[in-house]
Design an enzyme around this catalytic site. Structure first.
Site, PDB file in Angstrom:
ATOM      1  N   PRO A 211     -79.022  11.882 -47.328  1.00 32.04           N
ATOM      2  CG  PRO A 211     -78.344  12.396 -49.505  1.00 32.04           C
ATOM      3  CD  PRO A 211     -79.383  12.734 -48.477  1.00 32.04           C
ATOM      4  CB  CYS A 212     -74.922   9.817 -44.326  1.00 35.86           C
ATOM      5  SG  CYS A 212     -75.791  11.110 -43.427  1.00 35.86           S
ATOM      6  CD  GLN A 213     -74.426   9.362 -51.902  1.00 34.56           C
ATOM      7  OE1 GLN A 213     -73.688  10.303 -52.178  1.00 34.56           O
ATOM      8  NE2 GLN A 213     -75.356   8.916 -52.719  1.00 34.56           N
ATOM      9  N   GLY A 214     -70.967   9.063 -47.196  1.00 35.31           N
ATOM     10  CA  GLY A 214     -69.601   8.981 -46.684  1.00 35.31           C
ATOM     11  C   GLY A 214     -69.372   7.818 -45.752  1.00 35.31           C
ATOM     12  CB  VAL A 215     -71.367   6.022 -43.260  1.00 36.34           C
ATOM     13  CG1 VAL A 215     -71.324   7.311 -42.475  1.00 36.34           C
ATOM     14  CG2 VAL A 215     -72.770   5.797 -43.839  1.00 36.34           C
TER      15      VAL A 215
END
Length: 614
Positions: free
Chosen positions: A226-230
């Protein structure tokens, strides 16, 4: 390595291409062909951030069609309900419900234990177990005081803080003598200094059974960190240095696990935003990590609808392959698709699609009716997670999706075949009384939404407003029929709130939430949202695949999954690479005509592009 802009490919400069005919196609196959299972070499797969297991399921199905037996040996995810679903459908898989960074620490500790008790055959705990006991062994028949417990055996191991002591470390789950499994407890390794024989037996047994992977023992790692920072919902977004954002940390952890285990192949999936956000920083980071680890790599953006689903759903995939292996190619589309979405300009050459001038012969795009028209009618309140079909399949897609796991040639889940006629998870999220009353007043027609409710009119520039000549309608609860949030969503320009899907439409992407307040998720002719099973159909989950947890959690599992037909096509590509079938340096290849068992009738000969930037 050489670098090619096409699919951002870093590949070995091989002499094998000399004199070899370049080809972007593979030989035809049949779903019935291939060696018996017993005659196939088994390759092991680790599914990281596995969710309920859609990616590994598809990879195993596709690899088998290429004559390769791929088995999901291990899976790791933080969601306990997803782990339960995966374990049910993959009963032989070692499923671990833990953080990926704790899993990496556990692997490092496990390697040390295996070196100690298996490789070197140590008979003592040595200095790493503090306060080792020098007491004589107690006679097994000697009675123990009531407040003293004796270890019978160890049943599990983890790294972390299962007892919430505030300190991470290596822990074993203990089965106590004269007590059953309900009394098992987690104990730190330095608290088991009297039980080194139990530790030794557990490690030796675990090594034999491969309960955890060791460096060099994994053939394939797949996963979607998961790359929720984007995400646009992240209020503290960091475009200048995305890797300092804790929400993007898992991309680093994923690559660290790859670096530690050194599998033959890596397949990473993620949202296309990793190629858009901060000029594609995170996508470039993933590629650079693989290349720095001496892996060949290749990036592609694939559209789920292009492989036989009624949704668009574009995702980014990155292949990695050791220098000694053949780098997989990306499979070209089998189906036409209703075009949506934007392609990141900087990575436009990475779109997995035919050239506009190519003779594509794509199958007809699938729509909602193809996928769900055979499912029984259910009400807003449907408490049963198992029911019966009430009609025969009406389309090729429905015939395929109803097949048993054996018929789909899936080795990893042979024991998960349901009883004939059983339908799982055909349950909608139950709407509250107010929302249910609103949905009942949405007309059963294409495009119907909250704008069709009493008192709403469309003004200038397609913006909704209340009709001043009509009193505001109220529900029996006293709440307004048309809620304010629907009128103000996207400044009144959106028609998504309480919108019905229609039979000849597709969806942009299957979502994790089933609320109709700001998205089109209502059934065309029934007063409810799409069920878990209907969403699962849109993602290509076979009907035998059963999910666990509360209904809301099931929606999350389905919405977070990799579309199974996409993973299946990638699994076929992986199988071809393991067989050494690919030649030439082209990054794309054409799937054989007989690959798509779930397609519609015959090719349409469409000349329409697979997808275009809008």
């Amino acid at each position: 390595m050489s670098y090619s802009v096409a699919c951002s490919t870093f590949a070995n400069m091989r002499a094998e291409n000399d004199g070899a005919a370049d080809s972007d196609t593979t030989s035809d196959i049949s779903c019935e062909e291939g060696k018996p299972v017993a005659d196939l070499v088994t390759y092991s797969l680790l599914d990281l951030y596995s969710g309920c297991g859609a990616m590994s399921t598809g990879l195993c199905l596709g690899a088998e069609l290429a004559g390769i037996k791929l088995e999901t040996k291990w899976a790791v995810d933080m969601n306990s309900h997803a782990c339960e679903s995966l374990k049910h459908n993959h009963p032989s898989t070692q499923v671990r419900n833990e953080k990926a960074e704790d899993f990496l620490s556990l692997l490092q500790q496990w390697k040390a234990l295996c070196n100690k008790y298996v490789i070197h055959g140590s008979n003592s705990l040595a200095s790493d177990l503090a306060q080792a006991s020098n007491d004589d062994e107690k006679d097994e028949n000697e009675s123990l005081p009531k407040d003293v417990f004796e270890v019978e055996r160890l049943v599990d191991v983890c790294y972390g803080d299962p007892n919430k002591t505030g300190k991470n470390g290596l822990w074993f789950k203990v089965r106590w003598k004269k007590y059953d499994a309900s009394q098992d407890t987690w104990e730190p390794i330095d608290g088991l200094s009297d039980s080194y024989e139990c530790i030794k037996e557990f490690v030796q047994s675990g090594y034999r059974d491969s309960i955890l992977p060791l460096p060099g023992s994994v053939d394939v790692i797949c996963g979607g960190p998961p790359c929720q920072g984007v995400s646009g919902f992240n209020r503290f977004i960091k475009p200048d240095d995305p890797l300092t954002d804790e929400k993007n940390k898992q991309l680093v952890v994923f690559m660290d696990i790859v670096n530690y285990l050194r599998p033959k192949y890596v397949l990473m999936e993620n949202v296309v935003d990793i190629l858009k956000f901060a000029d594609g920083f995170l996508g470039r980071y993933a590629l650079s990590r693989l290349v720095a680890m001496n892996y060949q790599s290749r990036l592609g953006m694939m559209v789920a609808g292009c492989y036989g689903l009624p949704q668009f759903r574009m995702r980014a995939f990155i292949w990695g392959a050791l220098p000694s292996m053949v780098l997989p190619k990306f499979p070209l589309p089998t189906h036409d698709v209703i075009k949506r979405g934007l392609v990141p300009n900087a990575f436009s050459r990475c779109l997995v699609a035919y050239e506009e001038t190519a003779n594509k012969h794509l199958r007809k795009a699938l729509v909602l009716e193809d996928a769900i028209s055979d499912l029984p009618e259910v009400q807003n309140h449907q408490p049963n997670d198992v029911m019966e079909y009430d009609s025969d399949p009406k389309t090729e897609f429905q015939r395929y999706i109803r097949l048993s796991s054996r018929d789909m040639k899936g080795y990893s889940f042979e024991d998960a075949t349901p009883k004939k006629g059983q339908l799982f998870d055909h349950q909608p999220l139950q709407l509250n009384n107010d929302d249910y009353a609103r949905v009942q007043q949405i007309p059963e027609k294409k495009g119907a939404n909250f704008r069709d409710l009493k008192g709403v009119r469309v003004g200038a520039k397609n913006t909704v407003e209340f009709n001043p000549n009509i009193p505001r309608a109220l529900l029996s609860s006293g709440k307004p029929l048309v809620p304010d949030y629907a009128m103000s969503f996207i400044k009144g320009k959106s028609s998504k709130p309480f919108r019905r899907l229609w039979w000849d439409e597709t969806v942009p992407t299957v979502v994790t939430r089933a609320e109709p307040h700001n998205q089109a998720i209502l059934h065309p002719t029934q007063h409810r949202v799409l069920t878990v099973r209907e969403n699962a159909r849109l993602q290509g989950f076979p009907d035998y695949y059963r999910l666990f947890g509360p209904v809301k959690e099931k929606y999350i599992q389905v919405g977070n999954a990799v579309a199974v037909p996409v993973a299946r096509a990638l699994g076929y590509s992986l199988g071809q690479s393991l067989r050494g079938e690919f030649v030439g340096d082209q990054p794309l290849f054409k799937l054989p005509e007989s690959f798509s068992c779930m397609g519609q009738a015959a090719a349409t000969g469409s000349s329409v592009g697979v997808v275009e930037a809008e």
